[in-house]
Design a protein around this motif. Structure first.
Motif, PDB file in Angstrom:
ATOM      1  N   MET A 140       0.854  -1.179   0.000  1.00 30.95           N
ATOM      2  CA  MET A 140       0.000   0.000   0.000  1.00 30.95           C
ATOM      3  C   MET A 140       0.903   1.247   0.000  1.00 30.95           C
ATOM      4  O   MET A 140       1.797   1.380   0.808  1.00 30.95           O
ATOM      5  CB  MET A 140      -0.895  -0.014   1.240  1.00 30.95           C
ATOM      6  CG  MET A 140      -1.813   1.169   1.298  1.00 30.95           C
ATOM      7  SD  MET A 140      -2.873   1.252   2.768  1.00 30.95           S
ATOM      8  CE  MET A 140      -3.701  -0.304   2.722  1.00 30.95           C
ATOM      9  N   THR A 141       0.628   2.161  -0.900  1.00 32.18           N
ATOM     10  CA  THR A 141       1.442   3.371  -1.000  1.00 32.18           C
ATOM     11  C   THR A 141       0.984   4.412   0.020  1.00 32.18           C
ATOM     12  O   THR A 141      -0.091   4.287   0.613  1.00 32.18           O
ATOM     13  CB  THR A 141       1.337   3.975  -2.415  1.00 32.18           C
ATOM     14  OG1 THR A 141      -0.006   4.410  -2.626  1.00 32.18           O
ATOM     15  CG2 THR A 141       1.742   2.968  -3.478  1.00 32.18           C
ATOM     16  N   LYS A 142       1.814   5.435   0.192  1.00 29.66           N
ATOM     17  CA  LYS A 142       1.460   6.515   1.122  1.00 29.66           C
ATOM     18  C   LYS A 142       0.200   7.238   0.675  1.00 29.66           C
ATOM     19  O   LYS A 142      -0.626   7.630   1.494  1.00 29.66           O
ATOM     20  CB  LYS A 142       2.611   7.508   1.241  1.00 29.66           C
ATOM     21  CG  LYS A 142       3.784   6.997   2.017  1.00 29.66           C
ATOM     22  CD  LYS A 142       4.843   8.068   2.146  1.00 29.66           C
ATOM     23  CE  LYS A 142       6.038   7.565   2.903  1.00 29.66           C
ATOM     24  NZ  LYS A 142       7.071   8.594   3.049  1.00 29.66           N
ATOM     25  N   GLN A 143       0.067   7.419  -0.641  1.00 39.22           N
ATOM     26  CA  GLN A 143      -1.115   8.102  -1.180  1.00 39.22           C
ATOM     27  C   GLN A 143      -2.386   7.321  -0.863  1.00 39.22           C
ATOM     28  O   GLN A 143      -3.392   7.896  -0.451  1.00 39.22           O
ATOM     29  CB  GLN A 143      -0.957   8.281  -2.695  1.00 39.22           C
ATOM     30  CG  GLN A 143      -2.039   9.097  -3.340  1.00 39.22           C
ATOM     31  CD  GLN A 143      -1.952  10.560  -3.000  1.00 39.22           C
ATOM     32  OE1 GLN A 143      -0.935  11.038  -2.518  1.00 39.22           O
ATOM     33  NE2 GLN A 143      -3.015  11.284  -3.240  1.00 39.22           N
ATOM     34  N   GLN A 144      -2.342   6.019  -1.033  1.00 40.12           N
ATOM     35  CA  GLN A 144      -3.508   5.189  -0.724  1.00 40.12           C
ATOM     36  C   GLN A 144      -3.810   5.215   0.768  1.00 40.12           C
ATOM     37  O   GLN A 144      -4.971   5.282   1.172  1.00 40.12           O
ATOM     38  CB  GLN A 144      -3.262   3.746  -1.168  1.00 40.12           C
ATOM     39  CG  GLN A 144      -3.236   3.572  -2.660  1.00 40.12           C
ATOM     40  CD  GLN A 144      -2.802   2.176  -3.058  1.00 40.12           C
ATOM     41  OE1 GLN A 144      -2.063   1.512  -2.335  1.00 40.12           O
ATOM     42  NE2 GLN A 144      -3.258   1.726  -4.219  1.00 40.12           N
ATOM     43  N   ARG A 145      -2.763   5.185   1.590  1.00 34.50           N
ATOM     44  CA  ARG A 145      -2.957   5.222   3.043  1.00 34.50           C
ATOM     45  C   ARG A 145      -3.603   6.535   3.461  1.00 34.50           C
ATOM     46  O   ARG A 145      -4.502   6.565   4.299  1.00 34.50           O
ATOM     47  CB  ARG A 145      -1.606   5.047   3.743  1.00 34.50           C
ATOM     48  CG  ARG A 145      -1.740   4.797   5.224  1.00 34.50           C
ATOM     49  CD  ARG A 145      -0.410   4.479   5.894  1.00 34.50           C
ATOM     50  NE  ARG A 145       0.193   3.292   5.308  1.00 34.50           N
ATOM     51  CZ  ARG A 145       1.433   3.255   4.794  1.00 34.50           C
ATOM     52  NH1 ARG A 145       2.197   4.315   4.813  1.00 34.50           N
ATOM     53  NH2 ARG A 145       1.913   2.145   4.274  1.00 34.50           N
ATOM     54  N   ARG A 146      -3.148   7.653   2.861  1.00 33.96           N
ATOM     55  CA  ARG A 146      -3.743   8.959   3.187  1.00 33.96           C
ATOM     56  C   ARG A 146      -5.210   9.014   2.791  1.00 33.96           C
ATOM     57  O   ARG A 146      -6.032   9.584   3.508  1.00 33.96           O
ATOM     58  CB  ARG A 146      -2.977  10.084   2.495  1.00 33.96           C
ATOM     59  CG  ARG A 146      -1.805  10.567   3.321  1.00 33.96           C
ATOM     60  CD  ARG A 146      -1.221  11.805   2.742  1.00 33.96           C
ATOM     61  NE  ARG A 146      -0.211  11.378   1.779  1.00 33.96           N
ATOM     62  CZ  ARG A 146       0.210  12.078   0.761  1.00 33.96           C
ATOM     63  NH1 ARG A 146      -0.267  13.271   0.534  1.00 33.96           N
ATOM     64  NH2 ARG A 146       1.114  11.612  -0.055  1.00 33.96           N
ATOM     65  N   ARG A 147      -5.549   8.450   1.636  1.00 34.45           N
ATOM     66  CA  ARG A 147      -6.950   8.442   1.205  1.00 34.45           C
ATOM     67  C   ARG A 147      -7.820   7.619   2.146  1.00 34.45           C
ATOM     68  O   ARG A 147      -8.931   8.026   2.494  1.00 34.45           O
ATOM     69  CB  ARG A 147      -7.065   7.899  -0.217  1.00 34.45           C
ATOM     70  CG  ARG A 147      -6.596   8.863  -1.249  1.00 34.45           C
ATOM     71  CD  ARG A 147      -6.783   8.330  -2.627  1.00 34.45           C
ATOM     72  NE  ARG A 147      -6.274   9.276  -3.609  1.00 34.45           N
ATOM     73  CZ  ARG A 147      -6.013   8.983  -4.856  1.00 34.45           C
ATOM     74  NH1 ARG A 147      -6.213   7.747  -5.285  1.00 34.45           N
ATOM     75  NH2 ARG A 147      -5.555   9.893  -5.681  1.00 34.45           N
ATOM     76  N   ILE A 148      -7.302   6.471   2.567  1.00 35.95           N
ATOM     77  CA  ILE A 148      -8.072   5.624   3.483  1.00 35.95           C
ATOM     78  C   ILE A 148      -8.273   6.332   4.818  1.00 35.95           C
ATOM     79  O   ILE A 148      -9.377   6.328   5.372  1.00 35.95           O
ATOM     80  CB  ILE A 148      -7.370   4.263   3.658  1.00 35.95           C
ATOM     81  CG1 ILE A 148      -7.485   3.458   2.368  1.00 35.95           C
ATOM     82  CG2 ILE A 148      -7.966   3.487   4.832  1.00 35.95           C
ATOM     83  CD1 ILE A 148      -6.648   2.200   2.342  1.00 35.95           C
ATOM     84  N   SER A 182      -8.285   9.548   5.362  1.00 37.69           N
ATOM     85  CA  SER A 182      -9.231  10.650   5.144  1.00 37.69           C
ATOM     86  C   SER A 182     -10.673  10.146   5.103  1.00 37.69           C
ATOM     87  O   SER A 182     -11.570  10.758   5.695  1.00 37.69           O
ATOM     88  CB  SER A 182      -8.907  11.388   3.851  1.00 37.69           C
ATOM     89  OG  SER A 182      -7.660  11.999   3.932  1.00 37.69           O
ATOM     90  N   HIS A 209       3.667  15.141   4.831  1.00 37.27           N
ATOM     91  CA  HIS A 209       3.618  14.382   3.578  1.00 37.27           C
ATOM     92  C   HIS A 209       4.657  14.863   2.560  1.00 37.27           C
ATOM     93  O   HIS A 209       4.332  15.216   1.436  1.00 37.27           O
ATOM     94  CB  HIS A 209       2.223  14.445   2.950  1.00 37.27           C
ATOM     95  CG  HIS A 209       1.116  14.087   3.874  1.00 37.27           C
ATOM     96  ND1 HIS A 209       1.037  12.868   4.503  1.00 37.27           N
ATOM     97  CD2 HIS A 209       0.053  14.786   4.313  1.00 37.27           C
ATOM     98  CE1 HIS A 209      -0.032  12.831   5.264  1.00 37.27           C
ATOM     99  NE2 HIS A 209      -0.653  13.990   5.179  1.00 37.27           N
TER     100      HIS A 209
END
Length: 103
Positions: free
Chosen positions: A1-9, A11, A81
């Motif tokens: 899981m990328t950082k971008q995906q983790r941030r979206r989850i 949020s 970030h």
């Protein structure tokens, strides 16, 4: 899981929790026959406050703070970030800024 995906989850979870808090408040108030528009205002206000609190907690958890290294200077930079290169640039900026202020 990328950082971008983790941030979206994260949020989406923050939004979901805040909406659940607002819904819980509206359900509790509905039992007292509160008018619809007042109920809506209370639910949205509570949800907004909960979201704001969760966003502040996330920022405190994930942000990095760089401070000036000069004694007595209270200059600081708070970033979130960033990649390693940008993090290093802000660290150098905090250490070498031209205006030193004291608390």
């Amino acid at each position: 899981m990328t950082k971008q995906q983790r941030r979206r989850i994260v949020s989406l979870l923050e939004i979901g929790v805040s909406l659940a808090v607002g819904a819980a408040i509206s359900i509790r108030l509905a039992s007292y026959d509160v008018p619809f528009f007042l109920l809506t205002a209370c639910a949205l206000g509570t949800a907004g406050s909960a979201l704001s609190a969760l966003l502040n907690i996330e920022q405190a958890w994930t942000a990095t703070t760089h401070r000036c290294t000069a004694p007595g200077c209270d200059f600081r930079v708070r970033i979130q970030h960033t990649d390693a290169g940008e993090n290093r640039r802000w660290q150098e900026t905090a250490a070498n800024h031209p205006h030193h202020t004291s608390a």
